[in-house]
Design a protein around this motif. Structure first.
Motif, mmCIF file in Angstrom:
data_model
loop_
_atom_site.group_PDB
_atom_site.id
_atom_site.type_symbol
_atom_site.label_atom_id
_atom_site.label_comp_id
_atom_site.label_asym_id
_atom_site.label_seq_id
_atom_site.Cartn_x
_atom_site.Cartn_y
_atom_site.Cartn_z
ATOM 1 N N ILE A 130 0.808 -1.162 -0.132
ATOM 2 C CA ILE A 130 -0.024 0.068 -0.120
ATOM 3 C C ILE A 130 1.044 1.219 -0.094
ATOM 4 C CG2 ILE A 130 -1.887 1.207 1.195
ATOM 5 C CD1 ILE A 130 -2.774 -1.674 2.091
ATOM 6 N N ASN A 131 0.286 2.403 -0.283
ATOM 7 C CA ASN A 131 1.154 3.672 -0.490
ATOM 8 C C ASN A 131 2.023 3.796 0.385
ATOM 9 O OD1 ASN A 131 -1.625 3.693 -1.377
ATOM 10 N ND2 ASN A 131 -1.353 5.685 -2.327
ATOM 11 N N ASN A 132 3.291 4.153 -0.130
ATOM 12 C CA ASN A 132 4.760 4.578 0.558
ATOM 13 C C ASN A 132 5.091 3.535 1.236
ATOM 14 O OD1 ASN A 132 2.860 7.212 0.342
ATOM 15 N ND2 ASN A 132 5.121 7.824 0.086
ATOM 16 N N ALA A 133 4.942 2.205 1.236
ATOM 17 C CA ALA A 133 5.353 1.101 1.776
ATOM 18 C C ALA A 133 6.852 0.882 1.196
ATOM 19 C CB ALA A 133 4.626 -0.223 1.590
ATOM 20 N N SER A 134 7.889 0.510 2.082
ATOM 21 C CA SER A 134 9.129 0.602 1.426
ATOM 22 C C SER A 134 9.969 -0.547 1.928
ATOM 23 C CB SER A 134 10.003 1.873 1.893
ATOM 24 O OG SER A 134 9.418 3.093 1.145
ATOM 25 N N LEU A 135 10.704 -1.213 0.836
ATOM 26 C CA LEU A 135 11.586 -2.547 1.134
ATOM 27 C C LEU A 135 12.870 -2.121 0.956
ATOM 28 C CD1 LEU A 135 9.699 -5.317 -0.925
ATOM 29 C CD2 LEU A 135 8.867 -4.337 1.254
ATOM 30 N N ALA A 136 13.568 -2.072 1.906
ATOM 31 C CA ALA A 136 15.030 -1.918 1.916
ATOM 32 C C ALA A 136 15.713 -3.211 0.996
ATOM 33 C CB ALA A 136 15.671 -1.827 3.234
ATOM 34 N N GLY A 137 16.930 -3.245 0.595
ATOM 35 C CA GLY A 137 17.649 -4.192 -0.048
ATOM 36 C C GLY A 137 17.308 -5.504 0.472
ATOM 37 N N HIS A 138 17.440 -6.702 -0.392
ATOM 38 C CA HIS A 138 17.535 -7.985 0.229
ATOM 39 C C HIS A 138 16.251 -8.343 0.930
ATOM 40 C CE1 HIS A 138 21.682 -7.426 -0.467
ATOM 41 N NE2 HIS A 138 21.741 -6.420 0.295
ATOM 42 N N VAL A 139 15.052 -7.609 0.699
ATOM 43 C CA VAL A 139 13.876 -8.293 1.330
ATOM 44 C C VAL A 139 13.047 -9.016 0.779
ATOM 45 C CG1 VAL A 139 11.390 -7.458 2.260
ATOM 46 C CG2 VAL A 139 13.579 -6.100 2.879
ATOM 47 N N ILE A 140 12.470 -10.161 1.541
ATOM 48 C CA ILE A 140 11.718 -11.185 0.784
ATOM 49 C C ILE A 140 10.211 -11.073 1.159
ATOM 50 C CG2 ILE A 140 11.105 -13.546 0.288
ATOM 51 C CD1 ILE A 140 14.005 -14.324 0.881
ATOM 52 N N VAL A 141 9.118 -10.770 0.319
ATOM 53 C CA VAL A 141 7.823 -10.809 0.660
ATOM 54 C C VAL A 141 7.147 -12.077 0.056
ATOM 55 C CG1 VAL A 141 5.545 -9.460 0.447
ATOM 56 C CG2 VAL A 141 7.937 -8.254 0.616
ATOM 57 N N ASP A 142 6.742 -12.939 0.745
ATOM 58 C CA ASP A 142 6.101 -14.006 0.262
ATOM 59 C C ASP A 142 4.548 -14.051 -0.125
ATOM 60 O OD1 ASP A 142 8.412 -16.032 0.764
ATOM 61 O OD2 ASP A 142 7.892 -15.889 2.805
ATOM 62 N N ASP A 143 3.999 -15.017 -0.775
ATOM 63 C CA ASP A 143 2.649 -14.782 -1.357
ATOM 64 C C ASP A 143 1.625 -14.445 -0.446
ATOM 65 O OD1 ASP A 143 4.129 -15.868 -3.828
ATOM 66 O OD2 ASP A 143 3.029 -17.874 -3.448
ATOM 67 N N TRP A 144 0.868 -13.585 -1.068
ATOM 68 C CA TRP A 144 -0.577 -13.141 -0.186
ATOM 69 C C TRP A 144 -0.226 -12.375 0.876
ATOM 70 C CZ3 TRP A 144 -4.768 -13.818 -2.934
ATOM 71 C CH2 TRP A 144 -4.952 -14.971 -3.869
ATOM 72 N N ALA A 145 0.904 -11.692 1.119
ATOM 73 C CA ALA A 145 1.018 -10.820 2.007
ATOM 74 C C ALA A 145 0.736 -9.590 1.718
ATOM 75 C CB ALA A 145 2.768 -10.856 2.620
ATOM 76 N N ILE A 146 0.299 -8.511 2.752
ATOM 77 C CA ILE A 146 -0.188 -7.441 2.670
ATOM 78 C C ILE A 146 0.659 -6.357 3.596
ATOM 79 C CG2 ILE A 146 -2.105 -5.607 3.010
ATOM 80 C CD1 ILE A 146 -3.902 -7.840 2.458
ATOM 81 N N ILE A 147 1.285 -5.504 3.046
ATOM 82 C CA ILE A 147 2.100 -4.311 3.585
ATOM 83 C C ILE A 147 1.409 -2.880 3.710
ATOM 84 C CG2 ILE A 147 4.437 -3.426 3.755
ATOM 85 C CD1 ILE A 147 5.772 -5.647 2.584
ATOM 86 N N SER A 148 1.092 -2.492 4.757
ATOM 87 C CA SER A 148 0.110 -1.137 4.710
ATOM 88 C C SER A 148 1.151 0.011 4.315
ATOM 89 C CB SER A 148 -0.547 -1.042 6.046
ATOM 90 O OG SER A 148 -1.574 -2.097 6.207
#
Length: 256
Positions: A130-148
């Protein structure tokens, strides 16, 4: 299909039915597969491969080099799968040779406005950032996850499958599968029951996942001790194996 004001490098490989809007730049070593719609004022640099039926909105920058100081111009890649929606102002950087040499986005993801995905990150399938969510380097986001919105994910963290990160959270440890977390620093609030119901999980499956959560978070056990009990629970509730895998794969410790 391609606006005459768009700037397309001659070496770019673009399927015949791709739409590209005005003032968009497509650089060398870029591949865009069929059915994609690229809005105006988008910058796509390579090496980048974009799959089918993706929609990229205005002012996004896709496949640019990372500002990581380790990066020294090596030909690293960005690979994007199919059916993704990439909204306004999203930035996605290529990888570094010190890690995977590739940033990877799977299929059917929604990246809302101004999301940032840093170098060497891996985003699975059916996620929502969702708006302005930020992943630094080397991050893993698995299936169906939601990041607000406005949540920040520290480098090398993993966000487990079907998990939910609440708005404005600061994540510095791994988030186990199914788990809802929120806060800065984040702590665990329960399981993502609503998300599981929407995806067709049965009452029995959700009940088993709740039991798994209580084993991890309510009995004062170490992760190793909790895993012993989870493996027993998983004998009759195979969905718990996703929980087990996310704990076993953790390298930074889990949000607790």
């Amino acid at each position: 299909m391609i606006d005459p004001t768009a700037i397309i490098d001659p070496s770019a490989k673009i399927a015949e039915n791709v739409e590209i809007g005005p003032w968009t730049l497509v650089g060398p070593d870029v591949e865009i597969d069929e059915g994609c719609v690229i809005s105006s004022h988008v910058v796509i640099k390579g090496p980048t491969k974009i799959g089918r039926n993706n929609r990229i909105f205005q002012f996004s920058t896709i496949g640019d080099e990372t500002p990581d100081l380790k990066y020294n111009g090596e030909p690293t890649r960005l690979v994007i799968g199919d059916n993704n929606v990439i909204r306004e102002g999203v930035t996605i950087h290529r990888g570094t040779i010190q890690d995977r040499s590739e940033t990877t986005i799977g299929n059917d993801n929604l990246l809302m406005a101004y999301v940032h995905i840093g170098h060497d990150s891996v985003v699975g399938n059916n996620t929502i950032l969702i708006n302005n969510a930020s992943l630094a380097g080397h991050v893993i986001v698995d299936d169906w996850a939601i990041i607000s919105g406005y949540s920040l994910i520290h480098q090398f963290c993993r966000i487990g499958a079907h998990s939910f990160v609440g708005m404005g959270s600061g994540i510095a440890k791994d988030v186990p599968a199914y788990t809802t977390v929120q806060g800065t620093p984040a702590d665990a609030k329960g399981i993502n029951s609503e998300g599981l119901r929407r995806r067709g999980y049965s009452k029995e499956s959700i009940s088993a996942i709740k039991k798994a959560y209580k084993i991890i978070y309510r009995q004062g056990l170490t992760v190793e001790e909790a895993l012993v009990q989870l493996r027993i629970l998983a004998e009759d509730a195979p969905e718990v194996n996703v929980y087990i895998e996310s704990l076993e794969s953790s390298t930074r410790g889990i949000v607790r």
